[in-house]
Scaffold this active site. Sequence first.
Site, PDB file in Angstrom:
ATOM      1  CB  SER A   1      -3.698  -1.400   9.041  1.00  0.00           C
ATOM      2  OG  SER A   1      -1.874  -0.081   8.721  1.00  0.00           O
TER       3      SER A   1
ATOM      4  CB  SER B   1       1.017  -0.234  10.389  1.00  0.00           C
ATOM      5  OG  SER B   1      -0.303   0.848  10.818  1.00  0.00           O
TER       6      SER B   1
ATOM      7  CE  LYS C   1      -1.411  -1.191   4.766  1.00  0.00           C
ATOM      8  NZ  LYS C   1      -0.271  -1.001   6.241  1.00  0.00           N
TER       9      LYS C   1
END
Lengths: 315, 480
Positions: A171, A195, A82
């Site tokens: 996220s 997330s 990420k």
Amino acid sequence: RSGRSPRRVSKALREGRVSATDLCRKCLQRIRETHYLNAYISVTEELAMQQAERRRKLRLLRGYTFMWEPRGILDGVPFSVKDNFCTQGVETTCASLMLKGYTPPFNATVVQKLLDQGAVLLGKTNLDEFAMGSGSTDSSFGPVRNPWSEAVTGGRSSTELGSDWAIAGGSSGGSAAAVASLSCYLSLGSDTGGSTRNPGALCGVVALKPTYGVLSRHGLIPLVNSMDVPGILTRRVCDAAIVLDILRGPDERDSTTVPSPALDCALTEELDLTRITVGIPQVTDWFQDAGQEVVVSSALAGTAGGLPSDLFPWR
Amino acid sequence: MVGVVGLEVHAQINSTSKLFSGSQVSFSSPPNSRVSYFDASLPGTLPVLNRRCVEAAVMTGLALNCTINMKSLFDRKHYFYADMPAGYQITQQRLPIAVSGLLIYSHLGGPKRNQVISKSIRIKQIQLEQDSGKSLHDEHQSQTLIDLNRAGVGLMELVMEPDMSCGEEAAAAVRELQLILQALGTCQGNMSEGQLRVDANVSVHRPGEPLGVRTEVKNINSIRHLARAIDHEIQRQMELLEQGGVVQNETRAFDQKTGFMPEPNLPPLLLYVSGRVPAGLDPSQVVLVDRVKALLPELPGVRRERLVEEYGILPEHSYTLVNEDGLADYFETVVKATKAEPRKVIGWVVKELLSNLNQQNLKVNQSLVAARALAELLDLLETGHVSSTAAKVVFQELWKNPEKGAEKIIQEQNLGLMSDAATLQIICQKVVESHPEEVKAIQNGNHKVLNKLMGQVQKETKGRADPVQVRAILQELTSS
């Protein structure tokens, strides 16, 4: 069918049935094919091929003497991270214009641990800006589309950037989408209030949120320092367990880490579904008051459809 | 009306690396050459507490009679400034490492300024915090240059109660604090280099009435400047109020209670005592308060008392010895190397040596007469090779020619004690005959005039005459 699991592909790499560079090339090709998902902010093609080449060469050199010792179980296995994890020499944006062009001079501890295993970094995945979001819809680089979009929308719009798509959750939506669309074997996300878990659920992959303090946050650009953890996304639970065991451990660079016991079990890949126990949360007044009962019941119905019927007495 | 003075002191911790990062603490390095990723506040970096800084704060707290908090917490204090890239400073606002201490200091007072007066200031708390970087304003090119070498260096902030009333007290208190910190080794205490920074809060009021509005005196780089600036401000406020004016308070923008939050990346700081450390703790993570206490050196106040007791010198001399860097060591070295009594040595050290040093603005370790050389000279004085008057001349000669020994100088300049009875008799006779009025005065009972005659004899002999013999001879000559 060695395509799904790091453990399986690791075995294939060790046995020489596939080379690290072939594997990397295939994954990079997959990323190109699925670019409309917008799961990646940066793809580090050259770097990845270099890393893969290095793993391949080493394996060849040592392979001749049958003394091939992989760095670790993830040696040669492609992964993504990420874009809120610092990666040395690789742009790290947190999906924000504020950090566009920012290249950290160091690796996050958890990234370093994977690289130390010989894993190959394919690129940085998309997210809600600074991890603040639960849909991966608020990125400066555009939203992430769920690889299962067509299952929801019913149309064949997946290869076009049309408006008919489903969110990937967030996220860590980019990470989940990358794993679900088979472009990498595992991905690092982050979890502050769901997330990693929520995109994992929406994209149909395994998502693990470790206990705070078990994995180091050094190099994870923070959202909420006292709640953030690095998250693990894979396609199989046993793989998540392997990665957890590799990544856990106190880090002197992160004063909030704590020692944790080693995983004392090896999870099998083949599951006998007749022998599993499924935990279902009690539907309490609180759930009903929040209007949750409807959601839980309908999700259960769908789940129950996928599992052997004798587990669900009310069907 | 009286003045009320409170001090806020920031002492830079004398450690190899910074408070929360491993970059080196060093002064006058090239700009931005001692900056770690954390100091530059690169995203994703985290603070890691420096053990040495914790020990320094504990030691300082113990030396200042504080209660050490076995558990203390770190906070973030938010404000924006270019030399603080994180946008917040890590400090200890809620629960600092040490509280409720006492700084005992003394200064020379009384009509002759030879009385050692002891005072004390209450210390509210001592907290660990980060120093900021440095801003250099280049007006010529309308830009500000930032040097982060100092960003993150450990500081001990000492917050003191307003227990002082004038600049002199503040100066003496700061001096004592400097001596204590230097003795502990926890801070080098050099004000001009910014290692010790003092801000003074000043107000005036009539005793019994509420405290007046206070103003801040900042940017002080010497103790003398501190005293003058405080007194000047007290004077200014008094005059202003007497003329019916009002004291304006220009509060610092940061002097408030908002903008704080707990520092989430640092667990509570826990301290331990030997024998009561929980099992399983890594020893490198454990600071033992009793061990730190055992390492406390002799503090200035204790040293002053010991010097008085051990050597029988006056408290005011002991005060001077400890107050001057290295002077007490010098004194003790001379005493150990000479047969002369400490009470005789002290005069030479605090008068002859110190005035020579002050004249040329030298420190004790730059003295042109080494301790051993002085000890030699004093031995010669003790064994009667030279008179006390001549010895002073020899000392000055030694200062100019340190490579020559005392003996050589005495020889070369013929300063040896003149003790031949016959020679002395002749000289005394001569003086007596040329001062008939003085002789009459002595014979009439004014014995003090004898000293004048002695002075004349010393003048004739260039100070070399043995004073004991001369006095005896003169008394004999004037008694008939």
